[in-house]
Write a protein that holds these residues in place. Structure first.
Motif, PDB file in Angstrom:
ATOM      1  N   GLY A   1       5.982   7.622  27.952  1.00 38.04           N
ATOM      2  CA  GLY A   1       5.846   6.308  27.355  1.00 38.04           C
ATOM      3  C   GLY A   1       7.178   5.627  27.159  1.00 38.04           C
ATOM      4  O   GLY A   1       8.246   6.159  27.456  1.00 38.04           O
ATOM      5  N   VAL A   2       7.088   4.426  26.597  1.00 39.66           N
ATOM      6  CA  VAL A   2       8.276   3.616  26.404  1.00 39.66           C
ATOM      7  C   VAL A   2       9.237   4.255  25.415  1.00 39.66           C
ATOM      8  O   VAL A   2      10.448   3.983  25.429  1.00 39.66           O
ATOM      9  N   GLY A   3       8.729   5.124  24.571  1.00 39.99           N
ATOM     10  CA  GLY A   3       9.596   5.797  23.613  1.00 39.99           C
ATOM     11  C   GLY A   3      10.695   6.589  24.285  1.00 39.99           C
ATOM     12  O   GLY A   3      11.829   6.650  23.796  1.00 39.99           O
ATOM     13  N   VAL A   4      10.379   7.222  25.399  1.00 38.30           N
ATOM     14  CA  VAL A   4      11.377   8.002  26.132  1.00 38.30           C
ATOM     15  C   VAL A   4      12.501   7.100  26.620  1.00 38.30           C
ATOM     16  O   VAL A   4      13.685   7.435  26.493  1.00 38.30           O
ATOM     17  N   THR A   5      12.137   5.950  27.167  1.00 37.31           N
ATOM     18  CA  THR A   5      13.139   5.016  27.696  1.00 37.31           C
ATOM     19  C   THR A   5      14.005   4.446  26.587  1.00 37.31           C
ATOM     20  O   THR A   5      15.240   4.377  26.716  1.00 37.31           O
ATOM     21  N   LEU A   6      13.387   4.048  25.493  1.00 38.96           N
ATOM     22  CA  LEU A   6      14.139   3.409  24.414  1.00 38.96           C
ATOM     23  C   LEU A   6      15.066   4.382  23.695  1.00 38.96           C
ATOM     24  O   LEU A   6      16.240   4.089  23.460  1.00 38.96           O
ATOM     25  N   THR A   7      14.566   5.538  23.343  1.00 44.87           N
ATOM     26  CA  THR A   7      15.370   6.470  22.545  1.00 44.87           C
ATOM     27  C   THR A   7      16.515   7.078  23.330  1.00 44.87           C
ATOM     28  O   THR A   7      17.503   7.526  22.741  1.00 44.87           O
ATOM     29  N   ARG A   8      16.397   7.109  24.657  1.00 44.56           N
ATOM     30  CA  ARG A   8      17.465   7.693  25.481  1.00 44.56           C
ATOM     31  C   ARG A   8      18.780   6.948  25.296  1.00 44.56           C
ATOM     32  O   ARG A   8      19.865   7.538  25.426  1.00 44.56           O
ATOM     33  N   ALA A   9      18.698   5.670  24.959  1.00 44.73           N
ATOM     34  CA  ALA A   9      19.908   4.852  24.835  1.00 44.73           C
ATOM     35  C   ALA A   9      20.360   4.657  23.393  1.00 44.73           C
ATOM     36  O   ALA A   9      21.321   3.923  23.143  1.00 44.73           O
ATOM     37  N   LEU A  10      19.675   5.292  22.443  1.00 41.68           N
ATOM     38  CA  LEU A  10      19.962   5.050  21.033  1.00 41.68           C
ATOM     39  C   LEU A  10      20.340   6.313  20.285  1.00 41.68           C
ATOM     40  O   LEU A  10      20.022   7.435  20.711  1.00 41.68           O
ATOM     41  N   SER A  11      20.973   6.118  19.157  1.00 42.36           N
ATOM     42  CA  SER A  11      21.234   7.216  18.233  1.00 42.36           C
ATOM     43  C   SER A  11      19.974   7.469  17.404  1.00 42.36           C
ATOM     44  O   SER A  11      19.246   6.526  17.071  1.00 42.36           O
ATOM     45  N   PRO A  12      19.675   8.725  17.055  1.00 39.70           N
ATOM     46  CA  PRO A  12      18.466   9.012  16.261  1.00 39.70           C
ATOM     47  C   PRO A  12      18.401   8.250  14.944  1.00 39.70           C
ATOM     48  O   PRO A  12      17.308   8.034  14.418  1.00 39.70           O
ATOM     49  N   SER A  13      19.549   7.823  14.423  1.00 41.15           N
ATOM     50  CA  SER A  13      19.547   7.090  13.156  1.00 41.15           C
ATOM     51  C   SER A  13      19.031   5.663  13.310  1.00 41.15           C
ATOM     52  O   SER A  13      18.736   5.001  12.315  1.00 41.15           O
ATOM     53  N   GLU A  14      18.885   5.204  14.555  1.00 43.20           N
ATOM     54  CA  GLU A  14      18.504   3.811  14.791  1.00 43.20           C
ATOM     55  C   GLU A  14      17.002   3.608  14.928  1.00 43.20           C
ATOM     56  O   GLU A  14      16.543   2.464  14.901  1.00 43.20           O
ATOM     57  N   TYR A  15      16.250   4.651  15.096  1.00 45.26           N
ATOM     58  CA  TYR A  15      14.825   4.473  15.365  1.00 45.26           C
ATOM     59  C   TYR A  15      13.983   5.488  14.589  1.00 45.26           C
ATOM     60  O   TYR A  15      14.472   6.497  14.086  1.00 45.26           O
ATOM     61  N   ARG A  16      12.701   5.162  14.548  1.00 46.50           N
ATOM     62  CA  ARG A  16      11.715   6.087  13.991  1.00 46.50           C
ATOM     63  C   ARG A  16      10.493   6.068  14.902  1.00 46.50           C
ATOM     64  O   ARG A  16      10.019   4.990  15.281  1.00 46.50           O
ATOM     65  N   VAL A  17      10.013   7.245  15.250  1.00 50.27           N
ATOM     66  CA  VAL A  17       8.859   7.359  16.135  1.00 50.27           C
ATOM     67  C   VAL A  17       7.676   7.911  15.346  1.00 50.27           C
ATOM     68  O   VAL A  17       7.790   8.949  14.679  1.00 50.27           O
ATOM     69  N   ILE A  18       6.548   7.220  15.416  1.00 52.09           N
ATOM     70  CA  ILE A  18       5.314   7.665  14.764  1.00 52.09           C
ATOM     71  C   ILE A  18       4.276   7.901  15.875  1.00 52.09           C
ATOM     72  O   ILE A  18       3.657   6.955  16.364  1.00 52.09           O
ATOM     73  N   PRO A  19       4.076   9.136  16.285  1.00 55.33           N
ATOM     74  CA  PRO A  19       3.129   9.381  17.382  1.00 55.33           C
ATOM     75  C   PRO A  19       1.690   9.457  16.896  1.00 55.33           C
ATOM     76  O   PRO A  19       1.425   9.775  15.726  1.00 55.33           O
ATOM     77  N   GLN A  20       0.783   9.167  17.808  1.00 51.15           N
ATOM     78  CA  GLN A  20      -0.630   9.432  17.609  1.00 51.15           C
ATOM     79  C   GLN A  20      -0.996  10.638  18.471  1.00 51.15           C
ATOM     80  O   GLN A  20      -0.184  11.117  19.269  1.00 51.15           O
ATOM     81  N   VAL A  21      -2.209  11.114  18.336  1.00 52.18           N
ATOM     82  CA  VAL A  21      -2.671  12.189  19.213  1.00 52.18           C
ATOM     83  C   VAL A  21      -2.705  11.658  20.640  1.00 52.18           C
ATOM     84  O   VAL A  21      -3.271  10.590  20.897  1.00 52.18           O
ATOM     85  N   SER A  22      -2.085  12.385  21.570  1.00 48.94           N
ATOM     86  CA  SER A  22      -2.039  11.929  22.956  1.00 48.94           C
ATOM     87  C   SER A  22      -3.397  12.109  23.627  1.00 48.94           C
ATOM     88  O   SER A  22      -4.206  12.951  23.226  1.00 48.94           O
ATOM     89  N   SER A  23      -3.628  11.323  24.664  1.00 44.78           N
ATOM     90  CA  SER A  23      -4.886  11.458  25.404  1.00 44.78           C
ATOM     91  C   SER A  23      -4.975  12.818  26.098  1.00 44.78           C
ATOM     92  O   SER A  23      -6.070  13.353  26.281  1.00 44.78           O
ATOM     93  N   SER A  24      -3.827  13.378  26.469  1.00 44.56           N
ATOM     94  CA  SER A  24      -3.850  14.706  27.088  1.00 44.56           C
ATOM     95  C   SER A  24      -4.317  15.760  26.091  1.00 44.56           C
ATOM     96  O   SER A  24      -5.086  16.665  26.440  1.00 44.56           O
ATOM     97  N   SER A  25      -3.877  15.651  24.836  1.00 44.62           N
ATOM     98  CA  SER A  25      -4.340  16.588  23.808  1.00 44.62           C
ATOM     99  C   SER A  25      -5.828  16.414  23.535  1.00 44.62           C
ATOM    100  O   SER A  25      -6.558  17.396  23.325  1.00 44.62           O
ATOM    101  N   LEU A  26      -6.279  15.156  23.529  1.00 44.95           N
ATOM    102  CA  LEU A  26      -7.708  14.911  23.332  1.00 44.95           C
ATOM    103  C   LEU A  26      -8.534  15.506  24.468  1.00 44.95           C
ATOM    104  O   LEU A  26      -9.595  16.102  24.242  1.00 44.95           O
ATOM    105  N   ALA A  27      -8.052  15.350  25.711  1.00 53.82           N
ATOM    106  CA  ALA A  27      -8.777  15.913  26.854  1.00 53.82           C
ATOM    107  C   ALA A  27      -8.835  17.431  26.764  1.00 53.82           C
ATOM    108  O   ALA A  27      -9.884  18.041  27.012  1.00 53.82           O
ATOM    109  N   CYS A  28      -7.706  18.057  26.409  1.00 49.65           N
ATOM    110  CA  CYS A  28      -7.698  19.515  26.242  1.00 49.65           C
ATOM    111  C   CYS A  28      -8.655  19.950  25.133  1.00 49.65           C
ATOM    112  O   CYS A  28      -9.332  20.983  25.248  1.00 49.65           O
ATOM    113  N   ALA A  29      -8.712  19.161  24.080  1.00 53.97           N
ATOM    114  CA  ALA A  29      -9.629  19.479  22.986  1.00 53.97           C
ATOM    115  C   ALA A  29     -11.082  19.394  23.443  1.00 53.97           C
ATOM    116  O   ALA A  29     -11.916  20.227  23.070  1.00 53.97           O
TER     117      ALA A  29
END
Length: 408
Positions: A90-118
């Motif tokens: 997702g876009v989170g990978v692209t955005l965070t690659r260029a930033l310091s961890p102090s600049e952002y916060r990521v709040i994930p939801q359950v991924s569709s892959s985890s739902l499919a496995c479930a």
């Protein structure tokens, strides 16, 4: 606002939209001045709750990513919406690659892959996840083997049909083929069949494919261990034979995320086997002959490494401005002036260089370089049993002299 305070929130959104978000995620969205997201995600944000200026991701997204990272960085509160877990594909990978961890916060939801496995009762840790969104379809061929579990992120509603066709043509038509639509939403749907019996149906653009690989009886399973059978490569007869190839890849010592130059690539065997070791391994094949470059393209797709970069041209002329590799294999052009010198200069410190020689002239060069730079010099002599009348005899292959060295 200082850059020490997180100015960017990256929020995962499920099919249940706003009601499914945590209180923290809602608060971060409500405090943002700018809200980026796909049109579908933005439509799930109620106007009475969200007052931020809504900006739909353009196609391609690069201009919006630049806006966030350059124009708004540390200047405005920004929230970006993504499907499920933004740090999966997702876009989170692209955005965070260029930033310091102090600049952002990521709040994930359950991924569709985890739902499919479930839904299927699959252990997530034993399931391979592959994205086909803006990525070549043939990459899945690398993963095909008996009982392999695959989760594929579809690009659109046509993806299930093309994947089912590819599996069938590749000898995996008996594989169990699951297509999930709108996972986690009120209109979730699950269609299950075999790949070879899949028929075009009305599929949502938002779908995910889950595959339990089952090879047909005649299928030949290819290992990820270097040393594939020679016959799986299309060639004009000039290729590094499997036994020598296995030793060569071991000497090159591929690691995840590293890049190889395969100079004088020929059939592409070394570059392709390097990339098959790990999906994060990259390679550039340099080949002067157009007919051989065409064979490399065919082999890369057929063996699950369509991301192999191919440069048509002669070394060392084409080696400028293509980066600094972690490893280099010179399979052709050992005696060509400046090829070794150019490669050695480009190689990263700690990088490995391997050269195979079959002629006396080339061996003399390797001996000279071994004296100057050190490393190991090995003679590889292989014999294969071949029929002679009613019995077998050993037929020796042309001996190979291999020089392997690590750059200080």
């Amino acid at each position: 606002m200082t850059t020490l305070e997180p100015w960017l929130a990256i929020i995962g959104v499920g099919e249940d939209g706003w009601p499914g978000l945590s209180a923290t995620a809602r608060s971060l969205i409500q405090s943002a001045g700018l809200l980026y997201g796909g049109a579908r995600h933005l439509s799930l944000m109620p106007d009475e709750e969200v007052t931020a200026e809504k900006v739909a991701w353009p196609s391609p997204m690069s201009s919006a990513i630049k806006e966030i990272l350059v124009q708004h960085r540390g200047q405005r509160k920004v929230a970006a919406l993504a499907s499920g877990d933004p740090m999966l594909f997702g876009v989170g990978v692209t955005l965070t690659r260029a930033l310091s961890p102090s600049e952002y916060r990521v709040i994930p939801q359950v991924s569709s892959s985890s739902l499919a496995c479930a839904r299927l009762g699959w252990p997530v840790v034993e399931t391979t996840i592959v994205s086909l969104v803006n990525r070549p379809l043939e990459q899945i061929l690398r993963y095909l083997c008996d009982k392999q579990r695959l989760i594929l992120f579809s690009e659109n509603d046509l993806t299930p049909s093309v994947v089912a066709k590819l599996l069938t043509l590749s000898g995996y038509g008996a594989s169990l083929f699951h297509v999930f639509e709108n996972l986690g939403g009120s209109n979730e749907r699950h269609v299950s069949t075999q790949a070879k019996t899949w028929v075009d149906t009305q599929i949502s653009k938002l779908n995910l494919i889950a595959i339990l690989c089952v090879p047909d009886e005649a299928s030949k399973i290819l290992s990820l261990v270097p040393g594939l059978p020679d016959k799986v490569f299309r060639s004009d007869g000039q290729l590094t034979k499997r036994e020598v190839r296995a030793v060569t890849i071991a000497s090159l010592a591929p690691l995840p995320g590293q890049t190889l130059w395969d100079v004088g690539s020929g059939t592409g065997t070394i570059a392709i086997e390097w990339m098959r070791v790990h999906p994060a391994c990259g390679a550039i094949a340099i080949e002067a002959r157009a007919d051989r470059a065409a064979n490399i393209r065919f082999n890369a797709k057929a063996l699950g490494t369509p991301g192999l970069q191919i440069i048509e041209g002669s070394a060392p002329d084409v080696l400028a401005d293509i980066g600094r590799p972690d490893a280099i294999f010179i399979g052709g052009g050992v005696s060509t002036p400046r090829v070794f010198e150019t490669c050695w200069a480009a190689l990263r410190s700690g990088g490995r260089l391997v050269i195979n020689a079959v002629t006396i002239r080339s061996e003399i060069k390797l001996t000279e370089w071994h004296t100057l730079y050190g490393g190991s010099l090995v003679r590889i002599a292989i014999s294969r049993a071949e029929p002679v009348g009613a019995t077998f005899s050993w037929r020796p292959m042309i001996p190979i002299t291999q020089w392997a060295v690590t750059k200080p």
